[in-house]
Design an enzyme around this catalytic site. Sequence first.
Site, PDB file in Angstrom:
ATOM      1  N   SER A 192       1.098  -1.227  -0.241  1.00  0.00           N
ATOM      2  CA  SER A 192      -0.154  -0.267  -0.096  1.00  0.00           C
ATOM      3  C   SER A 192       0.932   1.309  -0.370  1.00  0.00           C
ATOM      4  O   SER A 192       1.852   1.163   0.894  1.00  0.00           O
ATOM      5  CB  SER A 192      -0.765  -0.366   1.387  1.00  0.00           C
ATOM      6  OG  SER A 192      -1.911   1.080   1.340  1.00  0.00           O
ATOM      7  N   LYS A 222      -1.915  -0.689  -4.558  1.00  0.00           N
ATOM      8  CA  LYS A 222      -2.664   0.031  -3.992  1.00  0.00           C
ATOM      9  C   LYS A 222      -1.893   1.400  -3.187  1.00  0.00           C
ATOM     10  O   LYS A 222      -0.948   1.787  -2.651  1.00  0.00           O
ATOM     11  CB  LYS A 222      -3.019  -0.849  -2.709  1.00  0.00           C
ATOM     12  CG  LYS A 222      -3.900  -0.069  -1.773  1.00  0.00           C
ATOM     13  CD  LYS A 222      -4.993  -0.310  -0.698  1.00  0.00           C
ATOM     14  CE  LYS A 222      -5.026   0.376   0.454  1.00  0.00           C
ATOM     15  NZ  LYS A 222      -5.236  -0.807   1.656  1.00  0.00           N
ATOM     16  N   LYS A 273      -3.188   5.246  -2.674  1.00  0.00           N
ATOM     17  CA  LYS A 273      -4.209   6.229  -1.634  1.00  0.00           C
ATOM     18  C   LYS A 273      -4.407   7.321  -2.797  1.00  0.00           C
ATOM     19  O   LYS A 273      -3.622   7.858  -3.913  1.00  0.00           O
ATOM     20  CB  LYS A 273      -3.312   6.467  -0.877  1.00  0.00           C
ATOM     21  CG  LYS A 273      -2.779   5.010   0.620  1.00  0.00           C
ATOM     22  CD  LYS A 273      -4.463   4.841   1.587  1.00  0.00           C
ATOM     23  CE  LYS A 273      -4.255   3.900   2.350  1.00  0.00           C
ATOM     24  NZ  LYS A 273      -5.516   3.751   2.906  1.00  0.00           N
ATOM     25  N   ASP A 280      -7.142   3.361  -2.575  1.00  0.00           N
ATOM     26  CA  ASP A 280      -8.149   3.291  -1.247  1.00  0.00           C
ATOM     27  C   ASP A 280      -8.120   4.590  -0.645  1.00  0.00           C
ATOM     28  O   ASP A 280      -7.693   5.115  -0.477  1.00  0.00           O
ATOM     29  CB  ASP A 280      -7.527   2.531   0.215  1.00  0.00           C
ATOM     30  CG  ASP A 280      -8.116   2.886   1.143  1.00  0.00           C
ATOM     31  OD1 ASP A 280      -9.131   2.552   1.016  1.00  0.00           O
ATOM     32  OD2 ASP A 280      -7.523   1.960   1.501  1.00  0.00           O
ATOM     33  N   GLU A 324     -11.040   1.040  -2.481  1.00  0.00           N
ATOM     34  CA  GLU A 324     -11.988   0.674  -1.446  1.00  0.00           C
ATOM     35  C   GLU A 324     -12.377   1.948  -1.185  1.00  0.00           C
ATOM     36  O   GLU A 324     -11.533   2.930  -0.654  1.00  0.00           O
ATOM     37  CB  GLU A 324     -10.286   0.365  -1.102  1.00  0.00           C
ATOM     38  CG  GLU A 324      -9.965  -0.362   0.969  1.00  0.00           C
ATOM     39  CD  GLU A 324      -9.201  -0.292   1.557  1.00  0.00           C
ATOM     40  OE1 GLU A 324      -8.258  -1.323   0.701  1.00  0.00           O
ATOM     41  OE2 GLU A 324      -8.866  -0.552   2.877  1.00  0.00           O
ATOM     42  N   ASP A 377     -13.616  -1.415   4.038  1.00  0.00           N
ATOM     43  CA  ASP A 377     -13.176  -1.454   5.115  1.00  0.00           C
ATOM     44  C   ASP A 377     -13.626  -0.390   6.057  1.00  0.00           C
ATOM     45  O   ASP A 377     -14.012  -1.815   7.068  1.00  0.00           O
ATOM     46  CB  ASP A 377     -11.659  -0.614   4.375  1.00  0.00           C
ATOM     47  CG  ASP A 377     -10.555  -0.533   5.967  1.00  0.00           C
ATOM     48  OD1 ASP A 377     -10.852  -0.725   6.600  1.00  0.00           O
ATOM     49  OD2 ASP A 377      -9.241  -0.013   5.714  1.00  0.00           O
ATOM     50  N   LYS A 387     -10.018  -6.601   8.190  1.00  0.00           N
ATOM     51  CA  LYS A 387      -8.834  -5.967   9.302  1.00  0.00           C
ATOM     52  C   LYS A 387      -8.931  -6.887  10.615  1.00  0.00           C
ATOM     53  O   LYS A 387      -9.920  -6.208  11.139  1.00  0.00           O
ATOM     54  CB  LYS A 387      -9.046  -4.865   9.384  1.00  0.00           C
ATOM     55  CG  LYS A 387      -7.960  -4.068   8.069  1.00  0.00           C
ATOM     56  CD  LYS A 387      -7.764  -3.205   8.473  1.00  0.00           C
ATOM     57  CE  LYS A 387      -7.611  -1.768   7.131  1.00  0.00           C
ATOM     58  NZ  LYS A 387      -7.416  -0.625   7.043  1.00  0.00           N
ATOM     59  N   GLY A 417      -4.112  -4.094   6.500  1.00  0.00           N
ATOM     60  CA  GLY A 417      -3.343  -3.951   7.365  1.00  0.00           C
ATOM     61  C   GLY A 417      -3.240  -2.167   8.223  1.00  0.00           C
ATOM     62  O   GLY A 417      -4.206  -1.570   7.527  1.00  0.00           O
TER      63      GLY A 417
HETATM   64  O1  SMG Z   1      -0.404  -2.354   6.950  1.00  0.00           O
HETATM   65  O2  SMG Z   1       0.556  -2.131   5.062  1.00  0.00           O
HETATM   66  C1  SMG Z   1      -0.130  -1.571   6.387  1.00  0.00           C
HETATM   67  C2  SMG Z   1      -0.795  -0.248   5.615  1.00  0.00           C
HETATM   68  C3  SMG Z   1      -1.843  -1.042   4.725  1.00  0.00           C
HETATM   69  O3  SMG Z   1      -3.259   1.114   3.624  1.00  0.00           O
HETATM   70  C4  SMG Z   1      -2.970   0.427   4.793  1.00  0.00           C
HETATM   71  N1  SMG Z   1      -3.784   0.352   5.509  1.00  0.00           N
HETATM   72  O4  SMG Z   1      -7.649   2.133   5.437  1.00  0.00           O
HETATM   73  O5  SMG Z   1      -6.402   0.205   4.460  1.00  0.00           O
HETATM   74  C5  SMG Z   1      -6.104   1.411   5.040  1.00  0.00           C
HETATM   75  C6  SMG Z   1      -4.481   1.775   5.618  1.00  0.00           C
HETATM   76  C7  SMG Z   1      -5.321   2.059   6.690  1.00  0.00           C
HETATM   77  C8  SMG Z   1      -3.626   2.643   7.487  1.00  0.00           C
HETATM   78  S1  SMG Z   1      -3.906   3.702   9.065  1.00  0.00           S
HETATM   79  C9  SMG Z   1      -2.665   3.446  10.110  1.00  0.00           C
HETATM   80 MG    MG Z   2      -8.595   1.190   3.722  1.00  0.00          MG
END
Ligand code: SMG
Ligand code: MG
Length: 373
Positions: A135, A161, A163, A188, A213, A238, A262, A290
Amino acid sequence: MRIERVELHHIELPLAHPFETSFGREVTRPCILVAVYADGLTGWGECVAGDGPWFSCETVETAWHILGDFLIPAILGAEVASPADVVRRFRRVRGHPMARAGLENAVWDLLAQAEGLPLAAYLGGVRDRVPVGVSIGIQPDRDALLDRVARYVEAGYGRVKLKIKPGWDVAVVRAVRERWPDLPLQVDANSAYTLADAPVFRELDQFDLLLIEQPLHYEDLVEHARLQAQLRTPLCLDESIRSPEHARWALEIAACRVINIKVGRVGGLTAARAIHDLCAAHGVPVWCGGMLETNVGRAANVALATLPNFSLPGDISASARYYPPGRDIAAPDFLLNDDSTISVPTAPGLGVRVIPERLAAARLRERTFVWQS
Ligand code: SMG
Ligand code: MG
């Protein structure tokens, strides 16, 4: 086995790279590590609440309070033979899934060790390696993003992925897609849009994304269903899925075609597996999300992702993507295999060891609860 002692360790680690999403930028990552002791064994769990109520309404401080004042007293001194015993004792507590998950998962580790089984096998997993992706946070500019994607693709990540947020969406996705026409790619938004932005998503629909996402409000299901009906690309929820009930409601109204599971967000491995089973029964694929976990939380994620319906790559990158060498509080590190997978540990329980010196170096405070017979 009787729960004899529980410890909370509030720690903070520096991230290897700052991580920026539509709701903010993180340079360090806090968490609460939970240790549960019984019969000479120690189980570990990670509570993934952050410093502020940005991803979720829970924070380190709310989780510290709920764990110490309600959840730990509910199981300290109790006889526990299966995770269901813990879930039953937590039933009175409404909400606070991240706090619950930290403690429940520590008991899962403990019970798997007592059975002499790797956590994956204890959960019912069927894989010895799990497919993973990476990500990538919002970058200062498009060139920086393309460099970052190139670096991870060269490192062997087979799924990326990105953001997104308003102003950092269609043009950046187009730029990445033009350079990597066949790369499995997904985005996402972390709830940064409203239904009035539907035209943005209809444009994103042309880039053959694996999924989009959490585009809309973090509690909404109805408007996600309206948006999903306009798109070819699957929506994936999510933040909106905080329990098995939310998953059931989302599937009932076709609010999404994929779910990101998660373990912290849904309240522990029991709820995570229940959502997995529900989605499998509906033919809806899931994948493991994650929260920038340490190797303790990562080990639980890897174990969860061995269940059969985890059919899309998870946000479970190699340990080195998160923390500088030698800083993660547990070992061994998770490494990326050539086929963009991570191997599942084979030792009993989580299969990682907490290193006391590293834990002490990262710790901000601790609290111990001892059962007085
Ligand atoms: O752990 O690789 C990882 C991060 C994955 O993008 C990621 N998480 O919304 O899915 C999500 C974000 C939230 C992270 S907030 C600390
Ligand atoms: Mg997410």
